[in-house]
Design an enzyme around this catalytic site. Structure first.
Site, PDB file in Angstrom:
ATOM      1  CG  HIS A   1      -1.937   1.041   1.287  1.00  0.00           C
ATOM      2  ND1 HIS A   1      -3.107   0.763   1.128  1.00  0.00           N
ATOM      3  CD2 HIS A   1      -1.803   2.280   1.035  1.00  0.00           C
ATOM      4  CE1 HIS A   1      -4.070   1.810   1.145  1.00  0.00           C
ATOM      5  NE2 HIS A   1      -3.103   2.809   1.432  1.00  0.00           N
TER       6      HIS A   1
ATOM      7  CG  HIS B   1      -1.555   6.621  -1.967  1.00  0.00           C
ATOM      8  ND1 HIS B   1      -2.669   6.428  -2.637  1.00  0.00           N
ATOM      9  CD2 HIS B   1      -1.659   6.158  -0.936  1.00  0.00           C
ATOM     10  CE1 HIS B   1      -3.548   5.869  -1.879  1.00  0.00           C
ATOM     11  NE2 HIS B   1      -2.977   5.593  -0.869  1.00  0.00           N
TER      12      HIS B   1
ATOM     13  CG  HIS C   1      -7.778   4.113   0.594  1.00  0.00           C
ATOM     14  ND1 HIS C   1      -7.405   3.458  -0.535  1.00  0.00           N
ATOM     15  CD2 HIS C   1      -6.753   4.555   1.330  1.00  0.00           C
ATOM     16  CE1 HIS C   1      -5.796   3.892  -0.563  1.00  0.00           C
ATOM     17  NE2 HIS C   1      -5.781   4.521   0.508  1.00  0.00           N
TER      18      HIS C   1
ATOM     19  CD  GLU D   1      -7.442   6.572   5.832  1.00  0.00           C
ATOM     20  OE1 GLU D   1      -7.834   6.462   4.583  1.00  0.00           O
ATOM     21  OE2 GLU D   1      -6.225   7.184   6.046  1.00  0.00           O
TER      22      GLU D   1
ATOM     23  CG  ASP E   1      -1.460   5.652   3.093  1.00  0.00           C
ATOM     24  OD1 ASP E   1      -1.844   5.281   2.119  1.00  0.00           O
ATOM     25  OD2 ASP E   1      -2.212   6.265   4.167  1.00  0.00           O
TER      26      ASP E   1
HETATM   27  N1  ADE Z   1      -4.507   9.050  -0.930  1.00  0.00           N
HETATM   28  C1  ADE Z   1      -3.325   8.975  -0.189  1.00  0.00           C
HETATM   29  N2  ADE Z   1      -3.386   8.547   1.138  1.00  0.00           N
HETATM   30  C2  ADE Z   1      -4.494   8.324   1.304  1.00  0.00           C
HETATM   31  C3  ADE Z   1      -5.191   8.134   2.726  1.00  0.00           C
HETATM   32  N3  ADE Z   1      -4.461   7.568   3.672  1.00  0.00           N
HETATM   33  N4  ADE Z   1      -6.383   7.762   2.502  1.00  0.00           N
HETATM   34  C4  ADE Z   1      -7.052   7.914   1.526  1.00  0.00           C
HETATM   35  N5  ADE Z   1      -6.791   8.456   0.222  1.00  0.00           N
HETATM   36  C5  ADE Z   1      -5.628   8.593   0.380  1.00  0.00           C
HETATM   37 ZN    ZN Z   2      -3.724   4.977   1.143  1.00  0.00          ZN
END
Ligand code: ADE
Ligand code: ZN
Length: 343
Positions: A27, A29, A207, A210, A288
């Site tokens: 995970h 980005h 996602h 969260e 992340d």
């Molecule tokens: N895009 C980048 N980081 C994210 C996160 N923690 N939650 C949702 N979208 C994201």
């Molecule tokens: Zn993420």
């Protein structure tokens, strides 16, 4: 197998072993992994003023999740060409390799790479893959891509991303996912895009759990058919959901450092990763958006080891879970497994 007493405090040698394990990350980005000095350099080169996204010390400046998303998008605005993404890919993989990562999947959004146009997306993807192939040769790190739509851009725009994903699905684009603001819309609004990705043979993640609670995670599994969940940590609030995730082998891409910096949990001590694992839910560890959260895979491992008294055998198991849940093909999985065995 280690024969150490699991209740004995970890020694410096134990922590050293944990820190230096080869690691699998699921995970990450792509834009969120951009070092701030890299973004600042591009902004200067292109004469774009994004000074408000940086603190005086050069790090990214944000407070809270929504502000994080807007700073993320402002930083991303200087990535304008396939060549920018090639350079970014090299910078990301150098940093990951330095931290012992041997396999990583990154979320890449056609929204930022050509605005959802399939032909433009192909050019970006070509450049990213060339940089990734070079990094594999030079640094022994393998990257695969998960095309990712952005929830707050809405279901219509997501369809363009899904089409890009479907048109380029194969041995490198291996999955489809969704990030962005979980408080906008519903998971099921994106079912059309997920169906398109599934029909193209892509594996699915999103996602969920969260920012919203357990019902969001349940909906992700039931309405979108995902086999992994980004974060998913708030599933801990519903024991029946934990049972369902465990039974169905749904894997959570847990990002503890991100959750603490963004305020989902007050501290690592309050984070539910150990409780989820104890309930039989499959968990993995990722960063992340590492420079945003001042973290690395090495830091995540060491911080969890110190907080939970987890030794290297626990992290080896987490890595195996991550490799089993990776979206890549069997040949890639076997090659990465060899790199994990060497440790
Ligand atoms: N895009 C980048 N980081 C994210 C996160 N923690 N939650 C949702 N979208 C994201
Ligand atoms: Zn993420």
């Amino acid at each position: 197998m280690s024969d150490r007493d699991p209740d004995a405090p970890l020694t410096e040698e134990d922590l050293y072993e944990v820190a230096n394990l080869p690691k699998v990350e699921l995970h990450l980005h792509h834009e969120g992994a951009a070092p701030p000095q890299f973004i600042r350099g591009l902004a200067r080169e292109k004469n774009v003023d994004i000074s408000k996204v940086f603190r005086k010390d050069g790090s990214y400046d944000f407070q809270g999740f929504l502000h994080f998303l807007s700073v993320y998008e402002a930083a991303t605005s200087v990535l304008k060409t396939p060549d920018d993404y090639a350079c970014l890919t090299t910078a990301i993989l150098e940093e990951s390799a330095k931290n012992g990562v041997v396999y990583t999947e990154s979320f890449i959004s056609p929204d930022f790479c050509g605005g959802g146009d399939v032909e433009a997306w192909r050019d970006y993807l070509h450049a990213i893959r060339e940089a990734a192939d070079a990094a594999e040769r030079d640094m022994g790190i393998t990257l695969r891509g998960v095309v990712t739509c952005v929830r707050h851009f809405g279901p219509e725009q997501a369809k363009a991303s899904a089409l890009c994903a479907a048109e380029t699905a194969g041995d490198w684009i291996v999955g489809f996912g969704m990030g962005g603001d979980e408080n906008k819309g519903k998971q099921s609004d994106f079912a059309y895009s997920y169906d398109m990705a599934r029909e193209a043979g892509l594996k699915l993640t999103t996602h969920a759990g969260e920012w919203r609670g357990p019902s969001e995670v349940r909906e992700a599994v039931e309405a979108l058919g995902v086999i992994r969940i980004g974060h998913g940590v708030r599933a801990i609030e519903d024991p029946a959901l934990c049972e369902m995730l465990a039974e169905r082998d749904v894997v959570l891409e847990v990002c503890p450092g991100s959750n603490v910096v963004l305020g989902v949990y007050k501290s690592l001590r309050d984070h539910p990763i150990a409780k989820l694992k104890d309930r039989g839910v499959k968990v993995t560890v990722s960063t992340d958006d590492p420079p945003f959260f001042h973290t690395t895979m090495r830091d995540e491992y060491v911080n969890l080891a110190k907080t939970l008294n987890w030794d290297a055998s626990v992290f080896r198991d987490l890595n195996q879970t991550a490799l089993d849940a990776a979206f890549c093909d069997g040949a890639t999985r076997d090659a990465v497994a060899k790199r994990l065995e060497i440790s």
